[in-house]
Design a protein around this motif. Structure first.
Motif, PDB file in Angstrom:
ATOM      1  N   LEU A 142      -5.725  -1.587  13.184  1.00 24.70           N
ATOM      2  CA  LEU A 142      -4.449  -0.165  13.078  1.00 24.70           C
ATOM      3  C   LEU A 142      -3.408  -0.088  13.922  1.00 24.70           C
ATOM      4  CD1 LEU A 142      -7.220   2.447  13.339  1.00 24.70           C
ATOM      5  CD2 LEU A 142      -6.145   1.735  11.863  1.00 24.70           C
ATOM      6  N   VAL A 143      -3.238  -0.890  14.852  1.00 23.07           N
ATOM      7  CA  VAL A 143      -1.940  -0.674  15.523  1.00 23.07           C
ATOM      8  C   VAL A 143      -1.164  -2.073  15.085  1.00 23.07           C
ATOM      9  CG1 VAL A 143      -0.590  -1.843  17.932  1.00 23.07           C
ATOM     10  CG2 VAL A 143      -2.769  -0.686  18.360  1.00 23.07           C
ATOM     11  N   ARG A 144      -1.002  -2.665  14.884  1.00 23.36           N
ATOM     12  CA  ARG A 144      -0.830  -4.057  13.631  1.00 23.36           C
ATOM     13  C   ARG A 144      -0.526  -3.082  12.716  1.00 23.36           C
ATOM     14  NH1 ARG A 144      -4.465  -7.285  15.671  1.00 23.36           N
ATOM     15  NH2 ARG A 144      -4.907  -7.604  12.878  1.00 23.36           N
ATOM     16  N   LEU A 145      -1.630  -1.618  12.200  1.00 19.12           N
ATOM     17  CA  LEU A 145      -0.922  -1.719  10.678  1.00 19.12           C
ATOM     18  C   LEU A 145       0.074  -0.670  10.418  1.00 19.12           C
ATOM     19  CD1 LEU A 145      -1.537  -1.183   7.408  1.00 19.12           C
ATOM     20  CD2 LEU A 145      -3.418   0.331   8.470  1.00 19.12           C
ATOM     21  N   GLY A 146       0.030  -0.479  11.934  1.00 20.34           N
ATOM     22  CA  GLY A 146       1.027   0.885  11.747  1.00 20.34           C
ATOM     23  C   GLY A 146       2.327  -0.101  12.220  1.00 20.34           C
TER      24      GLY A 146
ATOM     25  N   ARG B 280      -9.517   3.383  -0.834  1.00 21.96           N
ATOM     26  CA  ARG B 280      -9.097   4.945  -0.496  1.00 21.96           C
ATOM     27  C   ARG B 280      -8.882   4.206   0.965  1.00 21.96           C
ATOM     28  NH1 ARG B 280      -8.546  10.187  -2.169  1.00 21.96           N
ATOM     29  NH2 ARG B 280     -10.112   9.462  -3.957  1.00 21.96           N
ATOM     30  N   SER B 281      -7.801   4.897   1.663  1.00 25.62           N
ATOM     31  CA  SER B 281      -7.890   4.454   3.286  1.00 25.62           C
ATOM     32  C   SER B 281      -8.207   6.319   3.621  1.00 25.62           C
ATOM     33  CB  SER B 281      -5.846   4.585   3.176  1.00 25.62           C
ATOM     34  OG  SER B 281      -6.114   4.318   4.596  1.00 25.62           O
ATOM     35  N   MET B 282      -8.832   5.426   4.996  1.00 24.77           N
ATOM     36  CA  MET B 282      -9.937   6.656   5.394  1.00 24.77           C
ATOM     37  C   MET B 282      -9.113   6.738   6.355  1.00 24.77           C
ATOM     38  SD  MET B 282     -12.172   7.018   3.888  1.00 24.77           S
ATOM     39  CE  MET B 282     -12.568   7.935   4.693  1.00 24.77           C
ATOM     40  N   VAL B 283      -7.184   6.817   6.458  1.00 27.80           N
ATOM     41  CA  VAL B 283      -6.403   7.117   7.824  1.00 27.80           C
ATOM     42  C   VAL B 283      -5.308   7.002   7.226  1.00 27.80           C
ATOM     43  CG1 VAL B 283      -7.566   6.084   9.242  1.00 27.80           C
ATOM     44  CG2 VAL B 283      -6.021   4.299   7.793  1.00 27.80           C
ATOM     45  N   ARG B 284      -4.520   8.892   7.797  1.00 28.28           N
ATOM     46  CA  ARG B 284      -3.915   8.487   6.965  1.00 28.28           C
ATOM     47  C   ARG B 284      -1.729   7.967   8.370  1.00 28.28           C
ATOM     48  NH1 ARG B 284      -3.033  14.735   5.540  1.00 28.28           N
ATOM     49  NH2 ARG B 284      -5.448  15.105   6.543  1.00 28.28           N
ATOM     50  N   PHE B 285      -1.009   8.066   8.394  1.00 31.41           N
ATOM     51  CA  PHE B 285       0.171   7.120   9.214  1.00 31.41           C
ATOM     52  C   PHE B 285       1.722   8.679   9.123  1.00 31.41           C
ATOM     53  CE2 PHE B 285      -2.170   3.670   9.477  1.00 31.41           C
ATOM     54  CZ  PHE B 285      -1.960   3.657  10.492  1.00 31.41           C
ATOM     55  N   SER B 286       1.198   9.573   9.826  1.00 31.89           N
ATOM     56  CA  SER B 286       2.490  10.371  10.071  1.00 31.89           C
ATOM     57  C   SER B 286       3.420  10.651  10.737  1.00 31.89           C
ATOM     58  CB  SER B 286       1.583  11.675   9.715  1.00 31.89           C
ATOM     59  OG  SER B 286       1.335  12.578   9.499  1.00 31.89           O
ATOM     60  N   THR B 287       4.483  11.102  10.590  1.00 34.85           N
ATOM     61  CA  THR B 287       6.034  10.794  10.663  1.00 34.85           C
ATOM     62  C   THR B 287       6.459  12.342  12.050  1.00 34.85           C
ATOM     63  OG1 THR B 287       7.017   9.476   9.727  1.00 34.85           O
ATOM     64  CG2 THR B 287       7.823  10.168  11.441  1.00 34.85           C
ATOM     65  N   TYR B 288       6.576  12.053  13.635  1.00 35.41           N
ATOM     66  CA  TYR B 288       7.125  12.489  14.120  1.00 35.41           C
ATOM     67  C   TYR B 288       7.419  11.596  15.302  1.00 35.41           C
ATOM     68  CZ  TYR B 288       7.717  16.580  18.201  1.00 35.41           C
ATOM     69  OH  TYR B 288       8.510  16.803  18.620  1.00 35.41           O
ATOM     70  N   ASP B 289       8.702  12.356  15.547  1.00 37.42           N
ATOM     71  CA  ASP B 289       9.339  11.849  17.068  1.00 37.42           C
ATOM     72  C   ASP B 289      10.093  10.936  17.192  1.00 37.42           C
ATOM     73  OD1 ASP B 289      11.092  12.743  19.843  1.00 37.42           O
ATOM     74  OD2 ASP B 289       9.243  12.116  20.832  1.00 37.42           O
ATOM     75  N   ASP B 290      10.721   9.919  15.851  1.00 40.06           N
ATOM     76  CA  ASP B 290      10.105   8.714  15.148  1.00 40.06           C
ATOM     77  C   ASP B 290       9.350   7.874  15.582  1.00 40.06           C
ATOM     78  OD1 ASP B 290      12.841   8.847  14.859  1.00 40.06           O
ATOM     79  OD2 ASP B 290      13.811   9.120  16.857  1.00 40.06           O
ATOM     80  N   GLU B 291       8.383   8.213  16.475  1.00 43.70           N
ATOM     81  CA  GLU B 291       6.756   7.540  15.968  1.00 43.70           C
ATOM     82  C   GLU B 291       5.434   7.457  14.512  1.00 43.70           C
ATOM     83  OE1 GLU B 291       6.592   5.141  18.516  1.00 43.70           O
ATOM     84  OE2 GLU B 291       8.339   6.642  19.658  1.00 43.70           O
ATOM     85  N   LEU B 292       4.752   6.291  14.767  1.00 46.76           N
ATOM     86  CA  LEU B 292       3.902   6.908  14.120  1.00 46.76           C
ATOM     87  C   LEU B 292       2.962   7.359  14.303  1.00 46.76           C
ATOM     88  CD1 LEU B 292       4.316   4.199  11.150  1.00 46.76           C
ATOM     89  CD2 LEU B 292       4.887   6.479  10.611  1.00 46.76           C
ATOM     90  N   PHE B 293       2.036   8.503  13.866  1.00 44.47           N
ATOM     91  CA  PHE B 293       1.160   8.229  14.454  1.00 44.47           C
ATOM     92  C   PHE B 293       0.068   8.458  13.388  1.00 44.47           C
ATOM     93  CE2 PHE B 293       3.504  10.676  16.741  1.00 44.47           C
ATOM     94  CZ  PHE B 293       3.333  10.654  18.506  1.00 44.47           C
ATOM     95  N   VAL B 294      -1.710   7.505  13.589  1.00 40.46           N
ATOM     96  CA  VAL B 294      -2.414   7.394  12.861  1.00 40.46           C
ATOM     97  C   VAL B 294      -3.888   8.915  12.944  1.00 40.46           C
ATOM     98  CG1 VAL B 294      -4.050   6.538  14.345  1.00 40.46           C
ATOM     99  CG2 VAL B 294      -4.732   6.046  12.397  1.00 40.46           C
TER     100      VAL B 294
END
Length: 311
Positions: A8-12, A82-96
């Protein structure tokens, strides 16, 4: 971390490198957008990892799909995936965080309230001159609040605590993605399983009345404020001299009265804490007003309580 977490870290990290960005909206808005013609299937990264739409072979580059599979975060539905996770942006970071819809009991939510809570914590730190040696994010979820604090106070030890093991997993991944090495996710029921006092306590506990009883959403009690008040009680006991509490929550306004503010006033009376309370947004989650559990409310507001202990 486990091999799945490292995937997940590598994916992000790869999504970051490719300029991926996504702002997560409320569940009601998300559903409306996905229901539009042409939005049934994913066609790009934002459709897969932001809008949680099913995708066919060829939509994701092989490297990204491989990492999603290594993470155990892809579900196959016939010809669709279907991906079972989402990635969202906040404060110039990505959050799973958890995929839409967040119906599982251990779902980890990220959305507009996450942005508001982390913004409130960041604003507190911008105004604060006293040092922060120890901080804690109670009910950390994705760890967004803890990470925001750690970025602004890199010398502080920041505990990210939750009772949801999936939340703690995602918080570990997100701290690694952000490079905040002094964020420490750990399991604790409020502050009962961690020692000591804190210079900063932040929290965005569940505050809705949720008939499904979802951990990330149901605040408990008749008004959904049981956990919010429990966080305040814990902070009153464990806030260090000179420490600050930033508590983001929500409340159903009934006949013009705010029952959460009244409960705060009662609990804070007689303590040494100075405090301020304000509505961040006076009208949110309006679709909930059609449900039986909010039949007595005229609106739902999100609020923030800031409390300071003198030195």
């Amino acid at each position: 971390m486990s091999a799945a977490d490292e995937a997940l870290v590598r994916l992000g990290s790869l999504l970051k490198e490719q300029g991926y960005s996504f702002t997560t909206v409320t569940p009601a808005t998300h559903q409306r957008v996905n229901d539009r013609p042409g939005n049934a299937w994913a066609h790009d990264l934002r459709d897969v990892f932001g809008w949680s739409r099913p995708f066919r072979a060829g939509v994701l580059p092989p490297q990204l799909l491989g990492l999603l599979e290594e993470a155990g975060a892809v579900r196959r539905e016939g010809e669709a995936m279907r991906s079972m996770v989402r990635f969202s942006t906040y404060d110039d970071e990505l959050f799973v965080h958890s995929a839409f819809p967040t119906v599982a009991a251990d779902a980890v939510f990220f959305g507009p309230d996450t942005y508001r809570m982390a913004d409130a914590a960041s604003a507190c730190l911008a105004a604060r001159t006293a040092p922060v040696r120890r901080a804690v994010d109670i009910g950390c979820g994705t760890g967004a609040g803890a990470i925001a604090v750690a970025k602004r106070r890199p010398d502080a030890d920041v505990l990210a605590i939750d009772i949801n093991d999936t939340a703690l997993r995602y918080a570990r991944v997100n701290a690694a993605l952000a490079g905040t090495g002094r964020v420490f996710p750990c399991r604790s029921d409020l502050l009962s399983d961690v020692p000591g006092r804190f210079d900063l306590i932040i929290s965005n506990p569940p505050f809705m009345r949720d008939p499904m009883g979802r951990t990330y959403r149901d605040g408990g009690g008749a008004g959904g404020d049981q956990l919010t008040l429990a966080v305040l009680d814990a902070a009153i006991e464990r806030l260090a001299p000179g420490g600050t509490l930033v508590l983001f929550s929500g409340t159903g306004i009934v006949a013009g009265e705010d029952p959460l503010r009244a409960a705060f006033e009662k609990r804070l009376a007689g303590t040494d804490l100075g405090w301020a309370y304000r509505e961040v947004d006076p009208d949110v989650y309006d679709e909930e007003l059609d449900t039986e559990v909010y039949a007595d409310a005229e609106r739902i507001a999100v609020v923030v309580l800031t409390a300071d202990r003198p030195r």
